[in-house]
Scaffold this motif. Structure first.
Motif, PDB file in Angstrom:
ATOM      1  N   HIS A  10       0.831  -1.206   0.000  1.00 35.76           N
ATOM      2  CA  HIS A  10       0.000   0.000   0.000  1.00 35.76           C
ATOM      3  C   HIS A  10       0.860   1.250   0.000  1.00 35.76           C
ATOM      4  CE1 HIS A  10      -3.237   2.772   1.601  1.00 35.76           C
ATOM      5  NE2 HIS A  10      -3.855   2.159   0.616  1.00 35.76           N
ATOM      6  N   GLN A  11       1.999   1.201   0.688  1.00 37.19           N
ATOM      7  CA  GLN A  11       2.940   2.322   0.682  1.00 37.19           C
ATOM      8  C   GLN A  11       3.385   2.638  -0.748  1.00 37.19           C
ATOM      9  OE1 GLN A  11       4.324   4.298   3.097  1.00 37.19           O
ATOM     10  NE2 GLN A  11       5.877   5.218   1.810  1.00 37.19           N
ATOM     11  N   ARG A  12       3.705   1.607  -1.516  1.00 36.67           N
ATOM     12  CA  ARG A  12       4.155   1.801  -2.895  1.00 36.67           C
ATOM     13  C   ARG A  12       3.005   2.250  -3.793  1.00 36.67           C
ATOM     14  NH1 ARG A  12       9.161  -1.165  -4.059  1.00 36.67           N
ATOM     15  NH2 ARG A  12       9.888  -2.215  -2.160  1.00 36.67           N
ATOM     16  N   ARG A  13       1.822   1.641  -3.603  1.00 33.42           N
ATOM     17  CA  ARG A  13       0.682   1.996  -4.442  1.00 33.42           C
ATOM     18  C   ARG A  13       0.220   3.427  -4.178  1.00 33.42           C
ATOM     19  NH1 ARG A  13      -2.717  -2.152  -6.488  1.00 33.42           N
ATOM     20  NH2 ARG A  13      -4.587  -1.032  -5.801  1.00 33.42           N
ATOM     21  N   ASN A  14       0.346   3.871  -2.931  1.00 31.18           N
ATOM     22  CA  ASN A  14      -0.208   5.154  -2.530  1.00 31.18           C
ATOM     23  C   ASN A  14       0.730   6.319  -2.844  1.00 31.18           C
ATOM     24  OD1 ASN A  14      -2.388   6.582  -1.454  1.00 31.18           O
ATOM     25  ND2 ASN A  14      -1.573   6.513   0.614  1.00 31.18           N
ATOM     26  N   VAL A  15       2.034   6.157  -2.559  1.00 29.87           N
ATOM     27  CA  VAL A  15       2.972   7.276  -2.749  1.00 29.87           C
ATOM     28  C   VAL A  15       4.170   6.908  -3.617  1.00 29.87           C
ATOM     29  CG1 VAL A  15       2.296   8.401  -0.603  1.00 29.87           C
ATOM     30  CG2 VAL A  15       4.163   6.761  -0.572  1.00 29.87           C
ATOM     31  N   ASN A  16       4.143   5.699  -4.192  1.00 28.44           N
ATOM     32  CA  ASN A  16       5.186   5.281  -5.124  1.00 28.44           C
ATOM     33  C   ASN A  16       6.580   5.254  -4.489  1.00 28.44           C
ATOM     34  OD1 ASN A  16       5.897   4.318  -7.673  1.00 28.44           O
ATOM     35  ND2 ASN A  16       6.480   6.352  -8.409  1.00 28.44           N
ATOM     36  N   ARG A  17       6.623   4.932  -3.193  1.00 27.09           N
ATOM     37  CA  ARG A  17       7.890   4.755  -2.501  1.00 27.09           C
ATOM     38  C   ARG A  17       7.789   3.561  -1.567  1.00 27.09           C
ATOM     39  NH1 ARG A  17       9.825  10.002   0.560  1.00 27.09           N
ATOM     40  NH2 ARG A  17       7.641  10.031   1.190  1.00 27.09           N
ATOM     41  N   SER A  18       8.874   2.830  -1.407  1.00 27.04           N
ATOM     42  CA  SER A  18       8.878   1.684  -0.501  1.00 27.04           C
ATOM     43  C   SER A  18       8.986   2.165   0.939  1.00 27.04           C
ATOM     44  CB  SER A  18      10.062   0.773  -0.816  1.00 27.04           C
ATOM     45  OG  SER A  18      11.281   1.427  -0.483  1.00 27.04           O
ATOM     46  N   ILE A  19       8.790   1.253   1.869  1.00 25.78           N
ATOM     47  CA  ILE A  19       8.980   1.578   3.285  1.00 25.78           C
ATOM     48  C   ILE A  19      10.403   2.074   3.519  1.00 25.78           C
ATOM     49  CG2 ILE A  19       9.247   0.509   5.562  1.00 25.78           C
ATOM     50  CD1 ILE A  19       6.733  -1.081   5.045  1.00 25.78           C
ATOM     51  N   GLU A  20      11.385   1.387   2.937  1.00 29.28           N
ATOM     52  CA  GLU A  20      12.790   1.777   3.129  1.00 29.28           C
ATOM     53  C   GLU A  20      13.041   3.189   2.600  1.00 29.28           C
ATOM     54  OE1 GLU A  20      11.784  -1.083   1.893  1.00 29.28           O
ATOM     55  OE2 GLU A  20      12.508  -2.549   3.370  1.00 29.28           O
ATOM     56  N   GLN A  21      12.513   3.485   1.431  1.00 28.17           N
ATOM     57  CA  GLN A  21      12.705   4.814   0.858  1.00 28.17           C
ATOM     58  C   GLN A  21      12.052   5.895   1.722  1.00 28.17           C
ATOM     59  OE1 GLN A  21      11.006   3.736  -2.955  1.00 28.17           O
ATOM     60  NE2 GLN A  21      12.963   4.099  -3.995  1.00 28.17           N
ATOM     61  N   ALA A  22      10.873   5.594   2.259  1.00 29.19           N
ATOM     62  CA  ALA A  22      10.198   6.570   3.109  1.00 29.19           C
ATOM     63  C   ALA A  22      10.990   6.816   4.388  1.00 29.19           C
ATOM     64  CB  ALA A  22       8.787   6.082   3.443  1.00 29.19           C
ATOM     65  N   MET A  23      11.527   5.763   4.976  1.00 28.01           N
ATOM     66  CA  MET A  23      12.284   5.918   6.222  1.00 28.01           C
ATOM     67  C   MET A  23      13.588   6.667   6.000  1.00 28.01           C
ATOM     68  SD  MET A  23      11.601   2.442   8.452  1.00 28.01           S
ATOM     69  CE  MET A  23      12.411   1.339   7.296  1.00 28.01           C
ATOM     70  N   GLN A  24      14.167   6.537   4.825  1.00 32.97           N
ATOM     71  CA  GLN A  24      15.412   7.246   4.526  1.00 32.97           C
ATOM     72  C   GLN A  24      15.233   8.762   4.533  1.00 32.97           C
ATOM     73  OE1 GLN A  24      16.656   5.550   0.800  1.00 32.97           O
ATOM     74  NE2 GLN A  24      17.195   3.578   1.715  1.00 32.97           N
ATOM     75  N   ALA A  25      13.990   9.220   4.359  1.00 34.04           N
ATOM     76  CA  ALA A  25      13.723  10.666   4.358  1.00 34.04           C
ATOM     77  C   ALA A  25      13.537  11.217   5.767  1.00 34.04           C
ATOM     78  CB  ALA A  25      12.478  10.957   3.513  1.00 34.04           C
ATOM     79  N   TRP A  26      13.414  10.364   6.775  1.00 30.27           N
ATOM     80  CA  TRP A  26      13.137  10.831   8.131  1.00 30.27           C
ATOM     81  C   TRP A  26      14.247  11.716   8.714  1.00 30.27           C
ATOM     82  CZ3 TRP A  26      11.024   5.681  10.626  1.00 30.27           C
ATOM     83  CH2 TRP A  26       9.739   5.429  10.120  1.00 30.27           C
ATOM     84  N   PRO A  27      15.523  11.315   8.637  1.00 30.71           N
ATOM     85  CA  PRO A  27      16.567  12.158   9.250  1.00 30.71           C
ATOM     86  C   PRO A  27      16.558  13.588   8.713  1.00 30.71           C
ATOM     87  CG  PRO A  27      17.450   9.984   8.750  1.00 30.71           C
ATOM     88  CD  PRO A  27      16.100  10.046   8.117  1.00 30.71           C
ATOM     89  N   GLU A  28      16.324  13.749   7.421  1.00 28.95           N
ATOM     90  CA  GLU A  28      16.280  15.086   6.843  1.00 28.95           C
ATOM     91  C   GLU A  28      15.103  15.884   7.408  1.00 28.95           C
ATOM     92  OE1 GLU A  28      15.884  17.290   2.468  1.00 28.95           O
ATOM     93  OE2 GLU A  28      16.235  15.124   2.594  1.00 28.95           O
ATOM     94  N   ALA A  29      13.949  15.222   7.576  1.00 34.04           N
ATOM     95  CA  ALA A  29      12.783  15.892   8.133  1.00 34.04           C
ATOM     96  C   ALA A  29      13.037  16.322   9.576  1.00 34.04           C
ATOM     97  CB  ALA A  29      11.562  14.968   8.070  1.00 34.04           C
ATOM     98  N   VAL A  30      13.727  15.480  10.325  1.00 35.51           N
ATOM     99  CA  VAL A  30      14.037  15.804  11.715  1.00 35.51           C
ATOM    100  C   VAL A  30      14.994  16.995  11.784  1.00 35.51           C
ATOM    101  CG1 VAL A  30      15.137  14.961  13.823  1.00 35.51           C
ATOM    102  CG2 VAL A  30      13.571  13.476  12.542  1.00 35.51           C
ATOM    103  N   GLU A  31      16.015  16.981  10.952  1.00 34.92           N
ATOM    104  CA  GLU A  31      16.985  18.086  10.953  1.00 34.92           C
ATOM    105  C   GLU A  31      16.334  19.393  10.514  1.00 34.92           C
ATOM    106  OE1 GLU A  31      20.090  18.489  12.144  1.00 34.92           O
ATOM    107  OE2 GLU A  31      19.544  16.560  13.033  1.00 34.92           O
ATOM    108  N   ASP A  32      15.456  19.311   9.536  1.00 34.44           N
ATOM    109  CA  ASP A  32      14.747  20.507   9.087  1.00 34.44           C
ATOM    110  C   ASP A  32      13.910  21.088  10.229  1.00 34.44           C
ATOM    111  OD1 ASP A  32      13.528  22.335   6.987  1.00 34.44           O
ATOM    112  OD2 ASP A  32      11.743  21.242   7.649  1.00 34.44           O
ATOM    113  N   ALA A  33      13.239  20.212  10.985  1.00 34.01           N
ATOM    114  CA  ALA A  33      12.424  20.679  12.108  1.00 34.01           C
ATOM    115  C   ALA A  33      13.292  21.324  13.177  1.00 34.01           C
ATOM    116  CB  ALA A  33      11.632  19.508  12.695  1.00 34.01           C
ATOM    117  N   ARG A  34      14.403  20.713  13.490  1.00 40.71           N
ATOM    118  CA  ARG A  34      15.296  21.268  14.522  1.00 40.71           C
ATOM    119  C   ARG A  34      15.855  22.625  14.092  1.00 40.71           C
ATOM    120  NH1 ARG A  34      19.890  17.411  16.284  1.00 40.71           N
ATOM    121  NH2 ARG A  34      20.115  19.068  17.830  1.00 40.71           N
ATOM    122  N   SER A  35      16.163  22.752  12.811  1.00 38.85           N
ATOM    123  CA  SER A  35      16.728  24.014  12.325  1.00 38.85           C
ATOM    124  C   SER A  35      15.728  25.156  12.426  1.00 38.85           C
ATOM    125  CB  SER A  35      17.193  23.862  10.873  1.00 38.85           C
ATOM    126  OG  SER A  35      16.084  23.733   9.991  1.00 38.85           O
TER     127      SER A  35
END
Length: 374
Positions: free
Chosen positions: A113-138
């Motif tokens: 469902h992750q791939r069907r819905n946003v065209n990214r795998s679970i692994e790909q989605a999780m790889q974006a988390w550190p950047e989102a966290v750093e952006d929030a902290r900044s």
């Protein structure tokens, strides 16, 4: 019983229209938003800044935001899931309400469902988390929320275990806490209608044991198998008075997901049914149920389909001065059942009265053993 604080978010314009006919006129959408704003609802989600190529129903979203008249005291929300969407949302505030910003992480734990819905795998989605966290902290953000979608299972992969659910929450929470952010909200989204009430109860207890500092919970319950309302009741019974429960739902239970395999049949918890239940449980909603039912009927006319909810069909439980006439004719159709609001005109020409004399008797007003009306 003391209940948790309940915050309700109406999702029909985003969730419901997101799977409906894209040709619904802008004027009809504006009429519905303004009617909803007059019911007492305090949170209304209006849509999302998404590509009309994939969600043509949202092609007029910006024009919609320029067209309706906001009601003071109502928060009009959007699903701002990317930095670009947040930037555009800021341009349309007001009428959009930009709530206090959180660092938000989420993952659909069904990889299909992750791939069907946003065209990214679970692994790909999780790889974006550190950047989102750093952006929030900044940007000085200190609070965070986490969520899992397809939380209880998948039409493609089957039922998921509690251990798997908690582990996917822990991945997000551990990352956020290591970065010094406070996780204040946990979201459980039943994207594919797999939850059962006892699982909701057991899961919330397990979550509260593992993360006792979290006091806010967000439940987004689809309803393909009729378990959304009983599962939400289980959540209300399980959470504590110090907790806050944010619930999403739609008028008439209309809505759904294009990629789960159930389409519009997946629905959501019906706003009128949930709020009717809350009021009956002594949890005030501040919503005029009579006006809300009018909005359900408006949506039915707009979409050309019957609503999935019940209260807009049969009416709320009659209160004092609203009980039915004991000599009401026999009523058979859904249209006839609307007499609770429309009066005899609802069943004119279809009802019949088999009683030769009016119904009377010593037990007419008060049931046996009951000294006064409840």
């Amino acid at each position: 019983m003391d209940w948790p604080t309940v915050i309700y978010s109406e999702e029909i314009v985003r969730e419901g229209f997101g799977i409906a006919d894209p040709k619904i006129p802008l004027s009809a959408r504006v009429e519905l938003i303004e009617a909803l704003s007059a019911t007492g609802l305090k949170r209304i989600s209006l849509g999302a800044f998404v590509s009309p190529r994939y969600v043509p129903q949202m092609a007029c979203f910006k024009e919609l935001l320029r067209s309706f008249r906001p009601t003071p005291g109502v928060s009009y929300l959007t699903f701002a899931h990317t930095p670009k969407a947040r930037s555009i949302a800021a341009e349309f505030s007001p009428p959009l309400t930009l709530e206090d910003e959180w660092c938000s992480l989420a993952i659909d734990i069904c990889d299909v469902h992750q791939r069907r819905n946003v065209n990214r795998s679970i692994e790909q989605a999780m790889q974006a988390w550190p950047e989102a966290v750093e952006d929030a902290r900044s940007r000085g953000i200190t609070q965070a929320r986490v969520a899992i979608y397809s939380a209880w299972g998948s039409n493609f992969l089957g039922k998921f275990s509690r251990d798997y659910r908690l582990s996917m929450l822990a991945r997000q929470i551990d990352l956020l806490q290591a970065a010094g952010l406070q996780v204040a909200e946990i979201g459980l989204h039943d994207s594919q209608s797999f939850c059962l009430p006892h699982e909701m109860e057991q899961d919330l207890r397990a979550i509260k044991r593992q993360w006792p500092a979290v006091k806010q919970f967000h439940l987004h319950m689809h309803d393909a198998r009729g378990m959304a309302l009983p599962s939400l009741y289980a959540a209300l019974r399980t959470l504590e008075p110090s907790d806050t429960l944010l619930i999403d739902g739609t008028l008439g239970g209309l809505g759904g997901g294009q990629y789960c395999g159930n389409g519009i049949a997946s629905g959501m918890v019906a706003t009128e049914d949930l709020l009717h239940m809350l009021e009956g449980m002594g949890i005030p909603t501040g919503v005029d149920l009579d006006k809300l039912i009018e909005c359900v009927w408006m949506v039915e006319r707009m979409l050309g389909v019957p609503a999935f909810g019940h209260v807009a069909k049969a009416g709320p439980r009659p209160g004092p001065g609203q009980t039915y006439d004991p000599n009401l004719p026999a009523v058979e159709s859904l249209q006839g059942a609307r007499h609770f609001k429309l009066g005899p005109a609802a069943y004119e020409g279809e009802a019949y009265s088999p009683w030769k004399a009016p119904i009377t008797g010593p037990w007419f007003h008060v049931p046996q053993g009951q000294t006064s009306k409840p």
